[in-house]
Design an enzyme around this catalytic site. Structure first.
Site, PDB file in Angstrom:
ATOM      1  CG  ASP A 216      65.439  29.629  -4.703  1.00  0.00           C
ATOM      2  OD1 ASP A 216      65.981  30.411  -3.903  1.00  0.00           O
ATOM      3  OD2 ASP A 216      65.361  28.401  -4.511  1.00  0.00           O
ATOM      4  CE  LYS A 217      71.660  33.119  -2.312  1.00  0.00           C
ATOM      5  NZ  LYS A 217      72.476  32.150  -1.731  1.00  0.00           N
ATOM      6  CG  HIS A 218      72.274  26.825  -5.809  1.00  0.00           C
ATOM      7  ND1 HIS A 218      71.900  26.012  -4.761  1.00  0.00           N
ATOM      8  CD2 HIS A 218      73.507  26.433  -6.177  1.00  0.00           C
ATOM      9  CE1 HIS A 218      72.892  25.159  -4.515  1.00  0.00           C
ATOM     10  NE2 HIS A 218      73.874  25.398  -5.358  1.00  0.00           N
ATOM     11  CB  SER A 219      75.284  30.537  -2.966  1.00  0.00           C
ATOM     12  OG  SER A 219      76.637  30.447  -2.575  1.00  0.00           O
TER      13      SER A 219
ATOM     14  CB  THR B 281      70.844  28.434   4.070  1.00  0.00           C
ATOM     15  OG1 THR B 281      71.741  28.988   3.104  1.00  0.00           O
ATOM     16  CG2 THR B 281      69.804  29.470   4.426  1.00  0.00           C
TER      17      THR B 281
ATOM     18  NE  ARG C 100      78.177  14.354  -7.550  1.00  0.00           N
ATOM     19  CZ  ARG C 100      77.589  15.517  -7.233  1.00  0.00           C
ATOM     20  NH1 ARG C 100      76.298  15.570  -6.989  1.00  0.00           N
ATOM     21  NH2 ARG C 100      78.296  16.621  -7.152  1.00  0.00           N
TER      22      ARG C 100
ATOM     23  CB  SER D 173      73.513  17.402  -7.955  1.00  0.00           C
ATOM     24  OG  SER D 173      73.199  17.426  -6.575  1.00  0.00           O
TER      25      SER D 173
ATOM     26  CE  LYS E 210      70.004  19.513  -3.977  1.00  0.00           C
ATOM     27  NZ  LYS E 210      71.122  18.596  -4.252  1.00  0.00           N
ATOM     28  CE  LYS E 211      68.247  26.403  -5.101  1.00  0.00           C
ATOM     29  NZ  LYS E 211      67.545  27.011  -3.966  1.00  0.00           N
TER      30      LYS E 211
END
Length: 441
Positions: A82-85, A122, A170, A185, A189-190
């Site tokens: 997976d990727k996260h931005s 997204t 937060r 955080s 989740k990831k």
């Protein structure tokens, strides 16, 4: 040792004393089940923000928050990647990258979020596709990932509930900026998605969450070390957000822009460059390519030959969207009722873009949220945006505005014009891809 209690833990963080793993687990569990009160959660966030955590505490907090909910288990014939931005304007990479990775042999359960502030989400982009379901059961997620190789959906109910609670606190206590808390955080989740490899796209520049490249690098380093420390192969790329990534910003417009890149109807060089670079790193991490360069060639090939587009179409139809979206995007993606070209009004080269101002213009048009429960107009936004270095005549369009009505279009016109700086000489165009950050070990 006696019973643990939240005030004693808070006192330790306040005084900068290290917490042990049991204390961190106790606090995370308390966030999830409500035994930790809102004021205690806020005090914890503020103390961490001011005092910081060690790398070990950060990894412990990430895993403790992950383990307050379900952790997905996979049994698939290829690696789960997976990727996260960290978000920006015109960042619709996920829509292009997930299907491209799937064609290359990866399985991509992409758990995505909604937009907040000037950055788009997204899930909101996918909501523009009629019938597409971003909320699915665990069983359905597993089924679609197995058959299509990728699924872009929202987090299920049971994913990292401690994070959900801390995140909302937060937001209202000025502790969003803490790198320790951002790391826990994002990764809790990831990692709940059961990943074997993760690539992070950490943005810097005026449209990024962290504008300063040094801070962006510190966040990237923290995320990379945290994820690798938690047992997931991870690397990060620093990428430039001093102009929008794609040439479109706004939900339906970005979805259409991604489809055009996938089908070859219209190229978008910056979007393609970041997608290929991230995909190359991820194929290397997942052992689907010998190195990132080889991985990049594979991603470029599946974009070129249309197989990534086909896979995107399969994912969309399996998640309830139309079967002919790729052939007829205009028939399914609703156009805004008022569309017009905004002339530059000035002669010269685009030298600077205030990306945050453009993101906020999309919000003003109704395409973004100021609060989590805001309703969006998915049709509005900006496209055909002028690029840094482009030469303009006074009547050259800066971009095209998609609005509800003439009045709201006029309201953002001045903001948008002010977001572009025009100079007599061509500017130096900064490089889109910054450094790659890998685990220290």
């Amino acid at each position: 040792r006696g019973l643990m209690d939240a005030p004693a833990i808070l006192a330790k963080v306040r005084d900068g004393e290290p917490l042990d793993r049991e204390e961190i687990n106790f606090f995370a569990q308390g966030l999830a089940d409500g035994k930790v009160t809102d004021s205690q959660a806020a005090a914890f966030a503020m103390a961490v923000c001011l005092k910081g955590l060690s790398e070990r505490e950060r990894i412990d907090l990430t895993l403790a928050m992950r383990d307050t909910g379900k952790v997905q288990q996979w049994d698939l014939p290829g690696p789960v990647l997976d990727k996260h931005s960290t978000g920006g304007v015109g960042d619709n990479v996920s829509l292009v990258l997930a299907p491209a990775l799937a064609v290359c042999g990866a399985y991509v359960p992409m758990i995505s979020g909604r937009g907040l502030g000037h950055t788009g989400g997204t899930l909101d982009k996918l909501d523009a596709i009629p019938g597409y379901r971003t909320a699915v059961s665990e069983e359905e997620l597993a089924r679609v990932v197995r058959s299509a190789g990728c699924a872009i959906v929202g987090a299920g109910e049971g994913i990292a509930p401690a994070d959900k609670r801390l995140y909302s606190i937060r937001d209202v206590t000025a502790t969003v900026e803490s790198i320790d808390l951002i790391t826990a955080s994002i990764l809790s989740k990831k990692l709940a998605a059961g990943l074997e490899g993760l690539v992070l796209d950490v943005k810097f520049g005026n449209g990024a969450f962290l504008a300063d490249p040094g801070q962006a690098e510190a966040l990237a380093r923290s995320l990379v070390d945290g994820a690798n420390g938690a047992g997931c192969k991870t690397a990060a790329l620093l990428t430039d957000m001093n102009e929008p990534l794609a040439r479109a910003a706004g939900n339906a417009l970005e979805t259409k822009n991604a489809i055009e890149l996938l089908t070859g109807a219209q190229d978008d060089s910056r979007l393609r460059e970041v997608t290929v670079a991230l995909g190359g790193v991820l194929l290397e991490l997942g052992s689907l390519a010998g190195n990132a360069r080889e991985g990049e060639e594979k991603i470029a090939r599946v974009l070129e030959d249309g197989s990534a587009a086909e896979r995107f179409g399969q994912m969309v139809s399996e998640l309830g969207g139309p079967n002919d979206l790729l052939d007829k995007p205009d028939a399914h993606l609703t156009e805004a009722s008022f569309v017009f070209d905004l002339p530059a009004g000035d002669k010269g080269f685009v030298s600077k873009v205030d990306v945050r101002a453009l993101g906020n213009a999309v919000v003003q048009l109704g395409g973004g949220r100021l609060r989590q429960d805001d309703q969006l107009d998915l049709t509005v936004g900006l496209d055909r945006m002028a690029r840094v270095g482009q030469f303009l005549e006074p009547d050259t369009p800066l971009l095209r505005v998609h609005a509800r009505d003439e009045e709201s279009a006029e309201r953002v016109g001045e903001t948008i014009r002010a977001a572009f700086e025009v100079s007599e000489d061509p500017p130096e165009v900064s490089s889109l891809l910054g450094s790659r950050i890998d685990s220290k070990t």
